[in-house]
Design a protein around this motif. Structure first.
Motif: not given
Ligand SMILES: [Mo]
Ligand SMILES: Nc1nc2c(c(=O)[nH]1)N[C@H]1C(S)=C(S)[C@@H](COP(=O)(O)O)O[C@H]1N2
Length: 155
Positions: A56, A141-142
């Protein structure tokens, strides 16, 4: 505010499971629906994928983790024989992602897109995201690592 769970804006990831039930609904283009439980997944062939990170930009990277569970192509193959181009994976907290067929082709060299039920060899808790979509090759950013899957739709 963007209300489409398949187009999430970047935001602080939700740490709170939306409910306690880890089962999810699977719908196919032929109008069939199934409720898939963690026990159903446990009866399917299992894979381990090591070296997975939850990356992230907002709150740092965690991992590497070993996620274990069922590949997305295995799950779909168990319930739907037709061809498909994309799958929508949605969580009850209004978060989701699309996965394209070419991203889950068996035999590709990259680690498979999977539905994880275990992390580092132990069963995932609901807080861990059970059942969680893992897209191992996503590095930013997942936004595709969907926790608490509530629906998988093949449109
Ligand atoms: Mo994220
Ligand atoms: N259902 C759901 N899944 C989600 C999110 C979310 O808000 N809801 N946030 C995403 C984002 S932006 C991040 S960074 C990671 C955080 O995962 P973690 O809570 O395991 O660290 O979950 C991803 N999956």
């Amino acid at each position: 505010m963007n209300q489409d769970p398949l187009k999430p804006h970047s935001h602080d990831p939700n740490p709170e499971p939306p409910n306690r039930d880890p089962s999810f609904e699977l719908t196919t283009p032929v109008g069939k629906e199934w409720r898939i439980t963690v026990a159903d997944l446990a009866r399917m062939p299992q894979v381990d994928v090591s070296g997975c990170y939850i990356v992230s930009t907002g709150h740092g990277t965690t991992g590497p983790f070993i996620f274990s569970g069922v590949t997305l192509s295995e799950l779909i193959g168990q319930y739907y024989e037709g061809t498909w181009r994309e799958v929508e994976i949605v969580s009850a907290d209004g978060f989701g992602s699309r996965v394209l067929a070419e991203e889950v082709q068996p035999g590709q060299s990259e680690a498979p897109v999977m539905l994880a039920t275990h992390i580092d060899g132990r069963p995932m808790t609901r807080e861990d995201g059970l059942v969680r979509l893992i897209v191992p090759f996503e590095k930013e950013d997942a936004l595709r690592q969907v926790k608490w899957i509530s629906e998988i739709r093949i449109p």
